[in-house]
Design an enzyme around this catalytic site. Structure first.
Site, PDB file in Angstrom:
ATOM      1  N   GLU A 238      43.594  70.504  63.072  1.00 39.85           N
ATOM      2  CA  GLU A 238      43.253  70.988  64.416  1.00 39.85           C
ATOM      3  C   GLU A 238      41.819  70.646  64.793  1.00 39.85           C
ATOM      4  O   GLU A 238      41.546  70.164  65.898  1.00 39.85           O
ATOM      5  CB  GLU A 238      43.439  72.509  64.499  1.00 39.85           C
ATOM      6  CG  GLU A 238      44.867  72.946  64.706  1.00 39.85           C
ATOM      7  CD  GLU A 238      44.961  74.362  65.245  1.00 39.85           C
ATOM      8  OE1 GLU A 238      44.090  74.760  66.047  1.00 39.85           O
ATOM      9  OE2 GLU A 238      45.900  75.070  64.859  1.00 39.85           O
ATOM     10  N   GLN A 275      17.084  58.546  89.722  1.00 38.59           N
ATOM     11  CA  GLN A 275      16.873  58.742  88.292  1.00 38.59           C
ATOM     12  C   GLN A 275      17.476  60.059  87.801  1.00 38.59           C
ATOM     13  O   GLN A 275      17.974  60.144  86.670  1.00 38.59           O
ATOM     14  CB  GLN A 275      15.379  58.708  87.977  1.00 38.59           C
ATOM     15  CG  GLN A 275      15.068  58.581  86.498  1.00 38.59           C
ATOM     16  CD  GLN A 275      13.584  58.433  86.245  1.00 38.59           C
ATOM     17  OE1 GLN A 275      12.828  59.407  86.355  1.00 38.59           O
ATOM     18  NE2 GLN A 275      13.153  57.226  85.915  1.00 38.59           N
TER      19      GLN A 275
END
Length: 375
Positions: A238, A275
């Site tokens: 899992e 940016q």
């Protein structure tokens, strides 16, 4: 489409990549029999089960790559989660710990998708503290009588086979827990109505109650008292291969965010020219690549026979927390359109939120890492 058409890892990966986005019918409340059958035809319901039982026999590394592709391509994480829970929490414990007779009787049906599997361990008062479970298994002639109540059982409303953890010796706590394989139609087993959930909505889940439910002795998985070892064994699958699906989802979201940043214009230029946006995307890429490498490291170590306790914990922690953060970043980047139902962004966030809780909380993974450090 024949099963052997995708017998190899490479051809199966290609098939999942090509067909994944067309797998889910998100107009249905839960996964449909047709969707499950399509997943079975691709071999997804038995990837890591041995070929002699109808599976593909893949190890951790190959299985994680295929589940990652499934999560990346399929738009419905609920379906992906249902298949992964079926395979890693039910079929694999049976494959690794079941008797030869039990394997031969049940595994082929789980591997080919004819049967749907579910795992019943969680209780209202026994989550991270698994040893606190109160469901009991009383020894009687020919078998056991199960009594108790399980909560949050994924796949339960659709399941044919339940892997149930119960206490055969309550005084021994975790050393007194045993695992049982229980049929859906067993007398004394009651399945509740599907739960309403914020995320993973198309994976049906419900409570399951046992009222002196008789289970034959041959349906005991492993030996009495071996339940916690079986559970921990399933957690290897899992915490690596199931969470590979969330790595795939993060990759899908990153791709969508980059495409959106290139196309979406504000103030006369693409938002990716800012940016603040480009650096946000760069950090998303950095976190996702780091999670991918940690997952690969854990899977390779497991394939080489190592316990890989720290590697598994670090991979699960990195992948799950990145899944949540990436979905939050995507929601911020898409703005108002990301909130709208149907875009897939808000759904990805809701699907990601539970993944820092199930299969061991983030806090439990940090504790495991600390223990391995000798702290």
């Amino acid at each position: 489409m024949q099963l052997d058409q995708y017998s190899g890892h490479a051809t199966l990966l290609e098939a999942i990549t090509a067909q994944g986005e067309h797998m889910a019918d998100t107009t249905a409340d839960f996964f449909t029999p047709e969707e499950w059958e399509q997943c079975a035809r691709l071999g997804l319901t038995g990837l890591s089960v041995a070929e002699k039982y109808g599976g593909r026999g893949f190890g951790f590394t190959e299985t994680s790559e295929l589940i990652r592709a499934f999560g990346r391509q399929c738009p419905d994480m609920g379906l992906v989660f249902s298949v992964a829970a079926h395979l890693f929490a039910c079929a694999m414990p049976l494959y690794e710990h079941g008797s030869s007779a039990l394997r031969e009787q049940i595994l082929p049906g789980l591997a080919n998708g004819r049967l749907v599997g579910a795992n019943a361990i969680t209780e209202d008062e026994a989550g991270s503290d698994v040893a606190a479970l109160t469901t009991t298994a009383e020894r009687v002639a020919g078998g056991y009588l199960l009594t108790g109540h399980k909560s949050f059982v994924s796949n339960a409303p659709a399941a044919d086979i339940f892997l149930v953890y119960a206490s055969t010796d309550p005084d021994c706590r975790h050393l007194g827990i045993s695992a049982f394989v229980v049929d859906r139609h067993s007398q004394g087993l009651t399945i509740g109505a599907p739960l309403s959930k914020a995320g993973l909505q198309r994976c049906p889940a419900s409570w399951v109650r046992f009222d002196r439910c008789f289970v034959p002795s041959e349906r005991l998985l492993g030996s009495p008292g071996q339940g916690m070892a079986i559970f921990q064994s399933s957690m290897r699958w899992e915490r690596t291969c199931l969470f590979a699906a969330y790595l795939g989802q993060s990759e899908r979201l990153l791709h969508r965010c980059v495409d959106h940043a290139r196309r979406r214009e504000q103030f006369g230029r693409p938002i990716g020219d800012n940016q603040a946006i480009s650096h946000r995307l760069a950090r998303m890429r950095l976190r996702t690549e780091a999670a991918r490498l940690l997952l690969q490291q854990a899977c390779r170590a497991l394939d080489e026979g190592y316990r890989a306790t720290s590697e598994i914990a670090m991979a699960k922690l990195a992948v799950s927390e990145n899944a949540v953060q990436t979905a939050l970043e995507a929601l911020q980047l898409f703005g108002g359109s990301g909130i709208l139902a149907g875009t897939g962004i808000e759904q990805a966030l809701r699907d990601a939120l539970p993944c820092t809780t199930f299969s061991g909380t983030s806090e439990m993974q940090l504790e495991q890492i600390a223990v391995e450090l000798g702290l």
